[in-house]
Design an enzyme around this catalytic site. Sequence first.
Site, PDB file in Angstrom:
ATOM      1  CE  LYS A 111      -6.600 -37.757  -6.004  1.00  0.00           C
ATOM      2  NZ  LYS A 111      -6.426 -37.183  -4.855  1.00  0.00           N
ATOM      3  CE  LYS A 193      -3.019 -40.868   3.194  1.00  0.00           C
ATOM      4  NZ  LYS A 193      -2.146 -41.052   2.072  1.00  0.00           N
ATOM      5  CE  LYS A 196       2.042 -34.703   2.219  1.00  0.00           C
ATOM      6  NZ  LYS A 196       1.670 -35.363   0.981  1.00  0.00           N
TER       7      LYS A 196
HETATM    8  P1  ATP Z   1      -1.585 -37.138   1.059  1.00  0.00           P
HETATM    9  O1  ATP Z   1      -1.138 -36.925   2.459  1.00  0.00           O
HETATM   10  O2  ATP Z   1      -1.670 -35.890   0.318  1.00  0.00           O
HETATM   11  O3  ATP Z   1      -2.793 -38.013   0.991  1.00  0.00           O
HETATM   12  P2  ATP Z   1       0.326 -39.149   0.606  1.00  0.00           P
HETATM   13  O4  ATP Z   1       0.528 -39.188   2.034  1.00  0.00           O
HETATM   14  O5  ATP Z   1      -0.266 -40.343  -0.004  1.00  0.00           O
HETATM   15  O6  ATP Z   1      -0.462 -37.858   0.240  1.00  0.00           O
HETATM   16  P3  ATP Z   1       3.113 -38.690   0.402  1.00  0.00           P
HETATM   17  O7  ATP Z   1       3.217 -37.446   1.140  1.00  0.00           O
HETATM   18  O8  ATP Z   1       3.998 -38.846  -0.756  1.00  0.00           O
HETATM   19  O9  ATP Z   1       1.662 -38.880  -0.151  1.00  0.00           O
HETATM   20  O10 ATP Z   1       3.326 -39.906   1.370  1.00  0.00           O
HETATM   21  C1  ATP Z   1       4.618 -40.280   1.719  1.00  0.00           C
HETATM   22  C2  ATP Z   1       4.589 -41.562   2.463  1.00  0.00           C
HETATM   23  O11 ATP Z   1       3.897 -41.376   3.700  1.00  0.00           O
HETATM   24  C3  ATP Z   1       3.882 -42.687   1.720  1.00  0.00           C
HETATM   25  O12 ATP Z   1       4.640 -43.874   1.873  1.00  0.00           O
HETATM   26  C4  ATP Z   1       2.562 -42.779   2.419  1.00  0.00           C
HETATM   27  O13 ATP Z   1       2.017 -44.076   2.349  1.00  0.00           O
HETATM   28  C5  ATP Z   1       2.938 -42.385   3.862  1.00  0.00           C
HETATM   29  N1  ATP Z   1       1.781 -41.847   4.542  1.00  0.00           N
HETATM   30  C6  ATP Z   1       1.084 -40.745   4.209  1.00  0.00           C
HETATM   31  N2  ATP Z   1       0.050 -40.540   5.040  1.00  0.00           N
HETATM   32  C7  ATP Z   1       0.094 -41.554   5.927  1.00  0.00           C
HETATM   33  C8  ATP Z   1      -0.710 -41.924   7.045  1.00  0.00           C
HETATM   34  N3  ATP Z   1      -1.758 -41.216   7.390  1.00  0.00           N
HETATM   35  N4  ATP Z   1      -0.358 -43.019   7.747  1.00  0.00           N
HETATM   36  C9  ATP Z   1       0.724 -43.750   7.421  1.00  0.00           C
HETATM   37  N5  ATP Z   1       1.518 -43.470   6.364  1.00  0.00           N
HETATM   38  C10 ATP Z   1       1.215 -42.399   5.625  1.00  0.00           C
END
Ligand code: ATP
Length: 331
Positions: A111, A193, A196
Amino acid sequence: MERMLSAIKPTGQLTLGNYIGALKNFVKYQDDYELYVFVANLHCITVFQEPSELKKNLKDAIALYLAAGLNPDKCTIFLQTDVKEHAELGYIMACNTYMGELNRMTQFKEKMQKKETALTAGLYTYPCLMAADILLYDADYVPVGEDQKQHVELTRDIAIRFNNRYGETFTLPQALVAKVGKRIMSLNDPTKKMSKSEGNDKGCIYLLDDLNVARKKIMSAVTDSYNELKIDHEKQPGLYNLFEIYSSLSGIDPKELLLKHKGQGYGEFKKAVADCVVDELAKLQERYRQIVDSSIVEDVLQNGAQKAQAVARKKLNKVERKIGINIHKRS
Ligand code: ATP
Ligand code: LTN
Protein backbone atom coordinates in the site's frame (compact mmCIF):
# COMPACT_ATOMS: atom_id res chain seq x y z
CA MET A 1 -9.06 -31.15 21.24
CA GLU A 2 -6.71 -28.66 19.62
CA ARG A 3 -7.95 -25.13 19.20
CA MET A 4 -8.36 -23.26 15.96
CA LEU A 5 -9.33 -19.67 15.28
CA SER A 6 -9.97 -17.58 12.22
CA ALA A 7 -11.83 -14.53 10.97
CA ILE A 8 -12.96 -12.65 7.92
CA LYS A 9 -13.05 -8.90 7.61
CA PRO A 10 -16.10 -8.01 5.50
CA THR A 11 -14.96 -4.72 4.01
CA GLY A 12 -17.41 -5.54 1.24
CA GLN A 13 -19.52 -8.45 0.14
CA LEU A 14 -17.77 -11.80 0.63
CA THR A 15 -16.21 -13.28 -2.49
CA LEU A 16 -15.65 -16.68 -4.00
CA GLY A 17 -12.01 -16.23 -2.88
CA ASN A 18 -13.14 -15.91 0.73
CA TYR A 19 -15.41 -18.91 0.32
CA ILE A 20 -12.79 -21.20 -1.17
CA GLY A 21 -9.78 -19.87 0.74
CA ALA A 22 -11.48 -19.54 4.11
CA LEU A 23 -15.16 -20.37 4.71
CA LYS A 24 -15.27 -23.81 3.13
CA ASN A 25 -12.25 -24.86 5.14
CA PHE A 26 -13.71 -23.57 8.41
CA VAL A 27 -16.71 -25.82 7.83
CA LYS A 28 -14.46 -28.86 7.44
CA TYR A 29 -12.43 -28.00 10.50
CA GLN A 30 -15.37 -27.60 12.89
CA ASP A 31 -15.59 -31.38 13.31
CA ASP A 32 -11.98 -31.89 14.27
CA TYR A 33 -11.04 -28.80 16.24
CA GLU A 34 -12.44 -26.55 18.92
CA LEU A 35 -13.14 -23.77 16.45
CA TYR A 36 -13.60 -20.04 17.08
CA VAL A 37 -14.66 -17.96 14.07
CA PHE A 38 -15.49 -14.30 14.17
CA VAL A 39 -16.29 -11.36 11.98
CA ALA A 40 -13.45 -8.88 12.33
CA ASN A 41 -15.42 -5.65 12.36
CA LEU A 42 -12.61 -3.67 14.04
CA HIS A 43 -10.28 -4.68 11.21
CA CYS A 44 -12.85 -3.42 8.69
CA ILE A 45 -12.62 0.17 9.83
CA THR A 46 -8.86 0.44 9.25
CA VAL A 47 -10.14 1.74 5.90
CA PHE A 48 -13.18 4.03 5.83
CA GLN A 49 -16.47 2.16 5.42
CA GLU A 50 -19.81 3.71 4.69
CA PRO A 51 -21.69 2.91 7.95
CA SER A 52 -24.95 1.55 6.52
CA GLU A 53 -23.07 -0.60 4.01
CA LEU A 54 -20.76 -1.89 6.70
CA LYS A 55 -23.70 -2.87 8.87
CA LYS A 56 -25.25 -4.84 6.03
CA ASN A 57 -21.95 -6.53 5.15
CA LEU A 58 -21.40 -7.62 8.75
CA LYS A 59 -24.83 -9.19 9.03
CA ASP A 60 -24.48 -10.83 5.63
CA ALA A 61 -21.13 -12.27 6.64
CA ILE A 62 -22.60 -14.00 9.68
CA ALA A 63 -25.55 -15.26 7.64
CA LEU A 64 -23.11 -16.57 5.01
CA TYR A 65 -21.00 -18.30 7.68
CA LEU A 66 -24.13 -20.16 8.72
CA ALA A 67 -25.33 -20.75 5.16
CA ALA A 68 -21.94 -22.23 4.27
CA GLY A 69 -22.44 -24.80 7.01
CA LEU A 70 -20.82 -23.46 10.15
CA ASN A 71 -22.81 -24.96 12.98
CA PRO A 72 -23.08 -22.94 16.22
CA ASP A 73 -23.40 -26.21 18.17
CA LYS A 74 -19.99 -27.26 16.94
CA CYS A 75 -18.09 -23.97 16.91
CA THR A 76 -18.16 -20.50 18.47
CA ILE A 77 -19.25 -17.73 16.11
CA PHE A 78 -19.07 -14.10 17.23
CA LEU A 79 -18.57 -10.46 16.36
CA GLN A 80 -15.19 -9.03 17.35
CA THR A 81 -16.55 -5.92 19.12
CA ASP A 82 -18.86 -8.06 21.26
CA VAL A 83 -15.71 -9.20 23.04
CA LYS A 84 -14.02 -5.99 24.18
CA GLU A 85 -10.92 -7.89 25.29
CA HIS A 86 -9.71 -7.90 21.66
CA ALA A 87 -9.18 -4.15 21.61
CA GLU A 88 -7.37 -4.06 24.96
CA LEU A 89 -5.04 -6.92 24.17
CA GLY A 90 -4.51 -5.37 20.74
CA TYR A 91 -3.13 -2.25 22.40
CA ILE A 92 -0.93 -4.34 24.71
CA MET A 93 0.35 -6.26 21.68
CA ALA A 94 1.16 -2.97 19.93
CA CYS A 95 3.32 -2.13 22.94
CA ASN A 96 5.21 -5.39 22.39
CA THR A 97 5.72 -5.00 18.64
CA TYR A 98 8.48 -2.99 16.98
CA MET A 99 7.80 -0.57 14.17
CA GLY A 100 10.51 -2.35 12.17
CA GLU A 101 8.36 -5.49 12.27
CA LEU A 102 5.25 -3.66 11.08
CA ASN A 103 7.26 -1.96 8.32
CA ARG A 104 8.11 -5.40 6.96
CA MET A 105 4.48 -6.51 6.54
CA THR A 106 3.94 -7.07 2.81
CA GLN A 107 0.33 -5.90 2.78
CA PHE A 108 1.24 -2.56 4.31
CA LYS A 109 4.41 -2.20 2.24
CA GLU A 110 2.42 -2.73 -0.97
CA LYS A 111 0.00 0.00 0.00
CA MET A 112 2.90 2.34 0.76
CA GLN A 113 4.54 1.55 -2.57
CA LYS A 114 1.33 2.28 -4.43
CA LYS A 115 1.54 5.68 -2.74
CA GLU A 116 -1.98 5.27 -1.42
CA THR A 117 -2.94 8.32 0.55
CA ALA A 118 -4.84 8.41 3.82
CA LEU A 119 -3.24 5.25 5.22
CA THR A 120 -4.45 5.16 8.82
CA ALA A 121 -2.50 4.35 11.97
CA GLY A 122 -5.08 1.60 12.52
CA LEU A 123 -4.09 -0.05 9.27
CA TYR A 124 -0.43 0.13 10.23
CA THR A 125 -0.95 -1.47 13.65
CA TYR A 126 -3.57 -3.95 12.48
CA PRO A 127 -1.24 -6.98 12.73
CA CYS A 128 -1.05 -6.23 16.49
CA LEU A 129 -4.83 -6.48 16.80
CA MET A 130 -4.75 -9.66 14.74
CA ALA A 131 -2.11 -11.05 17.13
CA ALA A 132 -4.45 -10.27 20.03
CA ASP A 133 -7.36 -11.97 18.24
CA ILE A 134 -5.36 -15.15 18.00
CA LEU A 135 -3.49 -15.15 21.32
CA LEU A 136 -6.57 -14.40 23.45
CA TYR A 137 -7.84 -17.89 22.64
CA ASP A 138 -4.54 -19.82 22.74
CA ALA A 139 -5.23 -20.97 19.21
CA ASP A 140 -2.96 -23.80 18.04
CA TYR A 141 -3.91 -23.31 14.38
CA VAL A 142 -5.04 -20.37 12.27
CA PRO A 143 -6.42 -21.30 8.85
CA VAL A 144 -5.81 -18.41 6.44
CA GLY A 145 -5.21 -17.65 2.80
CA GLU A 146 -1.60 -17.26 1.76
CA ASP A 147 -1.67 -13.46 2.06
CA GLN A 148 -2.24 -13.71 5.81
CA LYS A 149 0.53 -16.14 6.63
CA GLN A 150 3.00 -13.39 7.40
CA HIS A 151 0.65 -11.91 9.99
CA VAL A 152 0.35 -15.24 11.78
CA GLU A 153 4.13 -15.56 11.79
CA LEU A 154 4.41 -12.10 13.31
CA THR A 155 1.86 -13.17 15.95
CA ARG A 156 4.11 -16.06 16.81
CA ASP A 157 7.13 -13.75 17.15
CA ILE A 158 5.21 -11.40 19.41
CA ALA A 159 4.03 -14.34 21.54
CA ILE A 160 7.58 -15.68 21.90
CA ARG A 161 8.81 -12.24 22.93
CA PHE A 162 5.99 -11.81 25.43
CA ASN A 163 6.54 -15.29 26.92
CA ASN A 164 10.25 -14.57 27.29
CA ARG A 165 9.67 -11.21 28.92
CA TYR A 166 6.83 -12.07 31.25
CA GLY A 167 6.83 -15.86 31.57
CA GLU A 168 4.78 -18.51 29.76
CA THR A 169 1.47 -16.87 28.79
CA PHE A 170 0.52 -17.61 25.20
CA THR A 171 0.31 -20.71 23.03
CA LEU A 172 2.33 -20.31 19.82
CA PRO A 173 -0.03 -20.43 16.84
CA GLN A 174 0.64 -21.96 13.47
CA ALA A 175 -0.84 -20.79 10.15
CA LEU A 176 -2.65 -23.43 8.13
CA VAL A 177 -2.71 -22.69 4.41
CA ALA A 178 -4.76 -25.11 2.31
CA LYS A 179 -3.01 -26.63 -0.72
CA VAL A 180 -5.74 -25.99 -3.25
CA GLY A 181 -7.51 -22.65 -3.37
CA LYS A 182 -5.11 -20.73 -1.16
CA ARG A 183 -5.04 -17.87 -3.65
CA ILE A 184 -7.96 -17.52 -6.04
CA MET A 185 -7.06 -14.91 -8.63
CA SER A 186 -9.07 -12.18 -10.30
CA LEU A 187 -10.97 -13.48 -13.34
CA ASN A 188 -9.94 -10.59 -15.54
CA ASP A 189 -6.37 -10.31 -14.28
CA PRO A 190 -5.03 -13.64 -13.05
CA THR A 191 -1.88 -11.98 -11.72
CA LYS A 192 -3.94 -10.29 -9.00
CA LYS A 193 -5.80 -11.80 -6.04
CA MET A 194 -9.58 -11.95 -6.31
CA SER A 195 -10.37 -9.22 -3.83
CA LYS A 196 -13.44 -7.39 -2.64
CA SER A 197 -11.54 -4.22 -1.84
CA GLU A 198 -9.89 -3.62 -5.21
CA GLY A 199 -13.07 -2.32 -6.82
CA ASN A 200 -12.67 -4.76 -9.72
CA ASP A 201 -16.18 -6.18 -9.98
CA LYS A 202 -15.69 -8.07 -13.25
CA GLY A 203 -12.82 -10.09 -11.89
CA CYS A 204 -14.54 -10.91 -8.64
CA ILE A 205 -17.48 -13.22 -7.97
CA TYR A 206 -19.47 -12.20 -4.92
CA LEU A 207 -21.27 -14.92 -3.03
CA LEU A 208 -24.51 -12.98 -3.34
CA ASP A 209 -24.07 -12.16 -7.03
CA ASP A 210 -27.03 -12.75 -9.28
CA LEU A 211 -26.45 -16.24 -10.73
CA ASN A 212 -26.49 -15.00 -14.32
CA VAL A 213 -23.95 -12.34 -13.49
CA ALA A 214 -21.71 -14.93 -11.83
CA ARG A 215 -21.98 -17.17 -14.91
CA LYS A 216 -21.07 -14.29 -17.21
CA LYS A 217 -18.01 -13.45 -15.13
CA ILE A 218 -16.69 -17.01 -15.50
CA MET A 219 -17.54 -17.14 -19.20
CA SER A 220 -15.58 -13.94 -19.83
CA ALA A 221 -12.62 -14.89 -17.63
CA VAL A 222 -9.26 -14.00 -19.17
CA THR A 223 -7.40 -17.07 -20.47
CA ASP A 224 -4.65 -17.24 -23.14
CA SER A 225 -4.08 -17.94 -26.81
CA TYR A 226 -2.55 -21.44 -26.52
CA ASN A 227 -5.99 -22.96 -27.02
CA GLU A 228 -5.10 -26.13 -25.21
CA LEU A 229 -6.37 -27.16 -21.79
CA LYS A 230 -3.36 -27.55 -19.48
CA ILE A 231 -2.55 -26.96 -15.83
CA ASP A 232 0.34 -24.56 -16.16
CA HIS A 233 0.59 -21.85 -13.55
CA GLU A 234 3.33 -19.92 -15.37
CA LYS A 235 2.10 -19.95 -18.94
CA GLN A 236 -1.66 -20.24 -18.47
CA PRO A 237 -2.47 -18.49 -15.18
CA GLY A 238 -6.09 -17.74 -16.12
CA LEU A 239 -6.84 -21.36 -16.90
CA TYR A 240 -4.92 -22.47 -13.82
CA ASN A 241 -7.18 -20.28 -11.73
CA LEU A 242 -10.30 -21.81 -13.27
CA PHE A 243 -8.93 -25.29 -12.46
CA GLU A 244 -8.34 -24.17 -8.85
CA ILE A 245 -11.90 -22.88 -8.53
CA TYR A 246 -13.40 -25.95 -10.19
CA SER A 247 -11.31 -28.37 -8.14
CA SER A 248 -11.96 -26.66 -4.79
CA LEU A 249 -15.71 -26.62 -5.34
CA SER A 250 -16.09 -30.09 -6.81
CA GLY A 251 -13.53 -31.78 -4.57
CA ILE A 252 -12.04 -33.43 -7.68
CA ASP A 253 -8.28 -33.30 -8.24
CA PRO A 254 -7.27 -30.82 -11.00
CA LYS A 255 -5.46 -33.58 -12.92
CA GLU A 256 -8.61 -35.66 -12.97
CA LEU A 257 -10.58 -32.64 -14.18
CA LEU A 258 -8.06 -32.17 -16.94
CA LEU A 259 -8.56 -35.75 -18.07
CA LYS A 260 -12.30 -35.32 -17.98
CA HIS A 261 -12.24 -32.22 -20.18
CA LYS A 262 -9.27 -33.08 -22.39
CA GLY A 263 -9.73 -31.93 -25.98
CA GLN A 264 -12.47 -29.44 -25.17
CA GLY A 265 -12.27 -25.80 -26.21
CA TYR A 266 -11.98 -23.08 -23.57
CA GLY A 267 -15.64 -22.09 -23.99
CA GLU A 268 -16.86 -25.57 -23.20
CA PHE A 269 -14.52 -25.87 -20.23
CA LYS A 270 -15.61 -22.50 -18.88
CA LYS A 271 -19.21 -23.62 -19.13
CA ALA A 272 -18.45 -26.61 -16.92
CA VAL A 273 -16.69 -24.35 -14.38
CA ALA A 274 -19.60 -21.89 -14.49
CA ASP A 275 -22.13 -24.70 -13.91
CA CYS A 276 -20.17 -25.84 -10.89
CA VAL A 277 -19.88 -22.30 -9.44
CA VAL A 278 -23.51 -21.41 -10.11
CA ASP A 279 -24.70 -24.66 -8.57
CA GLU A 280 -22.75 -23.99 -5.37
CA LEU A 281 -23.87 -20.34 -5.20
CA ALA A 282 -27.52 -21.27 -5.75
CA LYS A 283 -27.49 -23.62 -2.75
CA LEU A 284 -25.62 -21.12 -0.61
CA GLN A 285 -27.94 -18.24 -1.49
CA GLU A 286 -31.03 -20.31 -0.80
CA ARG A 287 -29.81 -21.07 2.74
CA TYR A 288 -28.65 -17.45 3.17
CA ARG A 289 -32.16 -16.15 2.38
CA GLN A 290 -33.69 -18.42 5.02
CA ILE A 291 -31.25 -17.19 7.64
CA VAL A 292 -30.68 -13.50 7.06
CA ASP A 293 -34.12 -12.22 7.97
CA SER A 294 -34.75 -14.57 10.86
CA SER A 295 -33.65 -14.12 14.46
CA ILE A 296 -30.99 -16.80 14.02
CA VAL A 297 -28.16 -14.33 13.45
CA GLU A 298 -28.87 -12.42 16.68
CA ASP A 299 -29.16 -15.63 18.72
CA VAL A 300 -25.96 -17.06 17.34
CA LEU A 301 -24.05 -13.86 18.06
CA GLN A 302 -25.33 -13.59 21.60
CA ASN A 303 -24.36 -17.15 22.50
CA GLY A 304 -21.08 -16.90 20.65
CA ALA A 305 -20.06 -13.68 22.41
CA GLN A 306 -20.77 -15.23 25.80
CA LYS A 307 -18.67 -18.30 25.11
CA ALA A 308 -15.81 -16.34 23.56
CA GLN A 309 -15.77 -13.71 26.25
CA ALA A 310 -15.37 -16.25 29.03
CA VAL A 311 -12.16 -17.50 27.43
CA ALA A 312 -10.88 -14.04 26.44
CA ARG A 313 -11.48 -12.47 29.87
CA LYS A 314 -9.51 -15.16 31.62
CA LYS A 315 -6.56 -14.71 29.30
CA LEU A 316 -6.62 -10.92 29.52
CA ASN A 317 -6.68 -11.09 33.35
CA LYS A 318 -3.59 -13.25 33.19
CA VAL A 319 -1.85 -10.83 30.82
CA GLU A 320 -2.67 -7.82 32.99
CA ARG A 321 -1.29 -9.65 36.03
CA LYS A 322 1.88 -10.65 34.24
CA ILE A 323 2.73 -7.18 33.01
CA GLY A 324 1.83 -5.57 36.32
CA ILE A 325 -0.83 -3.10 35.20
CA ASN A 326 -3.59 -4.47 37.39
CA ILE A 327 -3.49 -3.51 41.07
CA HIS A 328 -6.85 -4.99 42.12
CA LYS A 329 -6.81 -7.90 44.54
CA ARG A 330 -9.67 -9.77 42.92
CA SER A 331 -8.26 -10.58 39.50
P1 ATP B 1 -9.75 -8.29 0.48
O1 ATP B 1 -10.63 -9.26 -0.21
O2 ATP B 1 -10.42 -7.04 0.77
O3 ATP B 1 -8.42 -8.17 -0.19
P2 ATP B 1 -8.98 -10.18 2.42
O4 ATP B 1 -9.55 -11.19 1.57
O5 ATP B 1 -7.52 -10.22 2.60
O6 ATP B 1 -9.46 -8.78 1.94
P3 ATP B 1 -10.68 -11.16 4.46
O7 ATP B 1 -11.97 -10.93 3.84
O8 ATP B 1 -10.60 -10.98 5.91
O9 ATP B 1 -9.60 -10.21 3.85
O10 ATP B 1 -10.17 -12.60 4.10
C1 ATP B 1 -10.66 -13.69 4.82
C2 ATP B 1 -9.90 -14.91 4.46
O11 ATP B 1 -10.13 -15.23 3.08
C3 ATP B 1 -8.39 -14.77 4.64
O12 ATP B 1 -7.90 -15.96 5.23
C4 ATP B 1 -7.90 -14.61 3.24
O13 ATP B 1 -6.58 -15.07 3.09
C5 ATP B 1 -8.91 -15.46 2.44
N1 ATP B 1 -8.98 -14.98 1.08
C6 ATP B 1 -9.38 -13.76 0.67
N2 ATP B 1 -9.30 -13.64 -0.67
C7 ATP B 1 -8.84 -14.82 -1.11
C8 ATP B 1 -8.54 -15.34 -2.41
N3 ATP B 1 -8.68 -14.61 -3.48
N4 ATP B 1 -8.10 -16.61 -2.50
C9 ATP B 1 -7.96 -17.39 -1.41
N5 ATP B 1 -8.21 -16.96 -0.15
C10 ATP B 1 -8.64 -15.70 0.00
N1 LTN C 1 -6.46 -10.04 8.94
C1 LTN C 1 -7.36 -11.00 8.36
C2 LTN C 1 -8.64 -11.14 9.11
C3 LTN C 1 -8.37 -11.47 10.52
C4 LTN C 1 -7.92 -12.74 11.02
C5 LTN C 1 -7.79 -12.55 12.43
C6 LTN C 1 -7.64 -13.96 10.42
C7 LTN C 1 -8.47 -10.62 11.57
N2 LTN C 1 -8.14 -11.27 12.73
C8 LTN C 1 -7.35 -13.59 13.24
C9 LTN C 1 -7.20 -14.99 11.26
C10 LTN C 1 -7.07 -14.79 12.64
C11 LTN C 1 -7.61 -10.56 6.94
O1 LTN C 1 -7.47 -9.43 6.62
N3 LTN C 1 -7.98 -11.47 6.13
